[in-house]
Design a protein around this motif. Sequence first.
Motif, PDB file in Angstrom:
ATOM      1  N   ASN A 198      -5.479  -4.294  -6.892  1.00 55.49           N
ATOM      2  CA  ASN A 198      -4.721  -3.929  -5.687  1.00 55.49           C
ATOM      3  C   ASN A 198      -5.377  -4.485  -4.436  1.00 55.49           C
ATOM      4  N   SER A 199      -6.668  -4.353  -4.373  1.00 54.80           N
ATOM      5  CA  SER A 199      -7.317  -4.816  -3.145  1.00 54.80           C
ATOM      6  C   SER A 199      -7.318  -6.340  -3.077  1.00 54.80           C
ATOM      7  N   LEU A 200      -7.450  -7.003  -4.253  1.00 60.70           N
ATOM      8  CA  LEU A 200      -7.367  -8.480  -4.242  1.00 60.70           C
ATOM      9  C   LEU A 200      -5.977  -8.938  -3.780  1.00 60.70           C
ATOM     10  N   ILE A 201      -4.963  -8.275  -4.276  1.00 66.34           N
ATOM     11  CA  ILE A 201      -3.590  -8.651  -3.924  1.00 66.34           C
ATOM     12  C   ILE A 201      -3.348  -8.439  -2.437  1.00 66.34           C
ATOM     13  N   GLU A 202      -3.844  -7.324  -1.955  1.00 62.73           N
ATOM     14  CA  GLU A 202      -3.624  -7.028  -0.543  1.00 62.73           C
ATOM     15  C   GLU A 202      -4.293  -8.065   0.354  1.00 62.73           C
ATOM     16  N   SER A 203      -5.547  -8.429   0.011  1.00 60.63           N
ATOM     17  CA  SER A 203      -6.203  -9.397   0.893  1.00 60.63           C
ATOM     18  C   SER A 203      -5.569 -10.777   0.752  1.00 60.63           C
ATOM     19  N   ALA A 204      -5.088 -11.104  -0.458  1.00 59.67           N
ATOM     20  CA  ALA A 204      -4.406 -12.399  -0.618  1.00 59.67           C
ATOM     21  C   ALA A 204      -3.120 -12.435   0.220  1.00 59.67           C
ATOM     22  N   ARG A 205      -2.434 -11.291   0.277  1.00 60.27           N
ATOM     23  CA  ARG A 205      -1.200 -11.246   1.094  1.00 60.27           C
ATOM     24  C   ARG A 205      -1.515 -11.371   2.577  1.00 60.27           C
ATOM     25  N   THR A 206      -2.559 -10.700   2.991  1.00 58.94           N
ATOM     26  CA  THR A 206      -2.951 -10.770   4.398  1.00 58.94           C
ATOM     27  C   THR A 206      -3.279 -12.207   4.771  1.00 58.94           C
ATOM     28  N   GLU A 207      -4.021 -12.855   3.873  1.00 64.90           N
ATOM     29  CA  GLU A 207      -4.402 -14.248   4.097  1.00 64.90           C
ATOM     30  C   GLU A 207      -3.158 -15.124   4.240  1.00 64.90           C
ATOM     31  N   ARG A 208      -2.212 -14.908   3.326  1.00 64.94           N
ATOM     32  CA  ARG A 208      -0.997 -15.724   3.328  1.00 64.94           C
ATOM     33  C   ARG A 208      -0.201 -15.536   4.631  1.00 64.94           C
ATOM     34  N   ASP A 209      -0.149 -14.283   5.096  1.00 65.32           N
ATOM     35  CA  ASP A 209       0.713 -13.985   6.252  1.00 65.32           C
ATOM     36  C   ASP A 209       0.032 -14.221   7.597  1.00 65.32           C
ATOM     37  N   SER A 210      -1.264 -14.517   7.592  1.00 65.17           N
ATOM     38  CA  SER A 210      -1.929 -14.625   8.896  1.00 65.17           C
ATOM     39  C   SER A 210      -1.848 -16.051   9.435  1.00 65.17           C
ATOM     40  N   ILE A 211      -1.965 -16.202  10.742  1.00 62.45           N
ATOM     41  CA  ILE A 211      -1.903 -17.508  11.392  1.00 62.45           C
ATOM     42  C   ILE A 211      -3.284 -17.842  11.923  1.00 62.45           C
ATOM     43  N   ASP A 212      -3.679 -19.081  11.716  1.00 66.07           N
ATOM     44  CA  ASP A 212      -4.950 -19.497  12.303  1.00 66.07           C
ATOM     45  C   ASP A 212      -4.679 -19.985  13.719  1.00 66.07           C
ATOM     46  N   VAL A 213      -5.027 -19.109  14.675  1.00 64.62           N
ATOM     47  CA  VAL A 213      -4.705 -19.456  16.067  1.00 64.62           C
ATOM     48  C   VAL A 213      -5.606 -20.557  16.614  1.00 64.62           C
ATOM     49  N   SER A 214      -6.634 -20.931  15.849  1.00 66.53           N
ATOM     50  CA  SER A 214      -7.536 -21.960  16.379  1.00 66.53           C
ATOM     51  C   SER A 214      -7.078 -23.367  16.015  1.00 66.53           C
ATOM     52  N   ILE A 215      -6.074 -23.488  15.102  1.00 65.50           N
ATOM     53  CA  ILE A 215      -5.579 -24.828  14.752  1.00 65.50           C
ATOM     54  C   ILE A 215      -4.824 -25.413  15.942  1.00 65.50           C
ATOM     55  N   PRO A 216      -5.112 -26.655  16.324  1.00 59.46           N
ATOM     56  CA  PRO A 216      -4.393 -27.243  17.466  1.00 59.46           C
ATOM     57  C   PRO A 216      -2.894 -27.332  17.158  1.00 59.46           C
ATOM     58  N   GLY A 217      -2.058 -27.003  18.116  1.00 59.32           N
ATOM     59  CA  GLY A 217      -0.616 -26.981  17.906  1.00 59.32           C
ATOM     60  C   GLY A 217      -0.039 -28.375  17.793  1.00 59.32           C
ATOM     61  N   ARG A 218       1.152 -28.446  17.222  1.00 63.64           N
ATOM     62  CA  ARG A 218       1.841 -29.728  17.199  1.00 63.64           C
ATOM     63  C   ARG A 218       2.655 -29.841  18.473  1.00 63.64           C
ATOM     64  N   ARG A 219       2.298 -30.757  19.325  1.00 63.25           N
ATOM     65  CA  ARG A 219       2.943 -30.892  20.617  1.00 63.25           C
ATOM     66  C   ARG A 219       4.221 -31.726  20.497  1.00 63.25           C
ATOM     67  N   PRO A 220       5.377 -31.196  20.911  1.00 64.65           N
ATOM     68  CA  PRO A 220       6.570 -32.058  20.905  1.00 64.65           C
ATOM     69  C   PRO A 220       6.407 -33.109  22.005  1.00 64.65           C
ATOM     70  N   ARG A 221       6.786 -34.348  21.682  1.00 66.00           N
ATOM     71  CA  ARG A 221       6.650 -35.375  22.725  1.00 66.00           C
ATOM     72  C   ARG A 221       7.848 -35.301  23.652  1.00 66.00           C
ATOM     73  N   PRO A 222       7.637 -34.937  24.916  1.00 72.84           N
ATOM     74  CA  PRO A 222       8.793 -34.788  25.797  1.00 72.84           C
ATOM     75  C   PRO A 222       9.430 -36.144  26.074  1.00 72.84           C
ATOM     76  N   GLY A 223      10.733 -36.196  26.054  1.00 74.27           N
ATOM     77  CA  GLY A 223      11.421 -37.446  26.346  1.00 74.27           C
ATOM     78  C   GLY A 223      11.635 -37.601  27.841  1.00 74.27           C
ATOM     79  N   HIS A 224      12.209 -38.694  28.244  1.00 72.04           N
ATOM     80  CA  HIS A 224      12.526 -38.905  29.661  1.00 72.04           C
ATOM     81  C   HIS A 224      13.626 -39.945  29.731  1.00 72.04           C
TER      82      HIS A 224
END
Length: 366
Positions: A106-132
């Motif tokens: 149960n505890s392994l499953i729970e932590s695996a789910r948490t891992e799956r659902d969490s976001i790594d906020v330190s990963i650099p975002g994908r920037r859309p290239r603005p057009g003009h």
Amino acid sequence: MTVSERDPVQQVEAAREAFEREFERFARFIGDDVSAVGLSLKEAEAEQHALAELRARHTGKKSALAACKKLIGRVAPEQRAEFGQLVQQQAASISESIEQVDQKLNSLIESARTERDSIDVSIPGRRPRPGHLHPITLMRQRIDDIFVSMGYIVEDDREIETDFYNFDALNIPEGHPARDTQDKFYTTEGFALRSQTSTVQIHAMQRRGAPVRMIAPGRVFRRDTPDPTHNPMFFQVEGLCVDRGITMAHLKGTLAEFVHRLFGPETQTRFRPSYFPFTEPSAEVDYSCFNCGGKGCRICKHSGWIELGGSGMVHPNVLRAAKVDPEEFTGFAFGLGIDRTCARIYQLDDIRLLFENDVRFLEQFR
Ligand code: DAH
């Protein structure tokens, strides 16, 4: 010998051995065995499922243990208490082992789910290239703005035309040499890509009658081989002003005002006599170089002047073709090259840059 005939104590032993054999694979989930840590969510869920099956097999109604419980009432009374205890201990020990593994899973499953659902906020975002906007569009908008402020409407008309609009109505009858200078792209059934925006003069007068004041920016097509100063598709802006009493002075004043607003109030204009079938008289219009002010530089090829386009007083035949009475109305017209002007302003030595859509080039106009 059937199971029920065997010694009851032996039966309990046999049941425990059978359980332990099967339980062995779950031993890694007890204690601090690290091999269980790397389990994926899917694997952990599969293990839990297998564990539930094991529980049903060894503690359920049809299990060997359940059979042992039924034996309690059948053993000799003096052995019953001891045997009963043995069975209860056995049942408790099996349940506890299973329970331990279940909790761990149960505890392994729970932590695996948490891992799956969490976001790594330190990963650099994908920037859309603005057009003009494309430099030609920017140029067209500047031109539109100037004429709209002088009371002109902007017409946006078709790019596929009949010969009537492209030639006949513009006073270029069949066999006229001016047709050859604008070699067109023909499609089927008498249609062709327009070779000039002058076609819109006719459409606008047919739609709106006179008086009319309009500009028509848009694409035109000619069978030219691309080179630094030619492209088979390019942009023009047509202008038409028809009203009572319109003279060449209005034409000169309008284009002078236009270049003042586009390049600055010091800009001069120059009209050179010319010939176009749809105007009479006709003139080519030049403006003094925005870079050197007329002294001569690389941009104006050392002449001091830059060509703006063609112009003239609308030929009476053109008014007639659009059912406007030339006795009552007169008008002027002009046609300017948008991309040509754009190439001059940005000093592009190859006009094809404007059509290749290479972002490394286009990004400079952001
Ligand atoms: N249609 C001409 C061309 O493509 C340009 C032009 C010249 C337009 C004189 C006009 C005009 O309206 O009056 O070369």
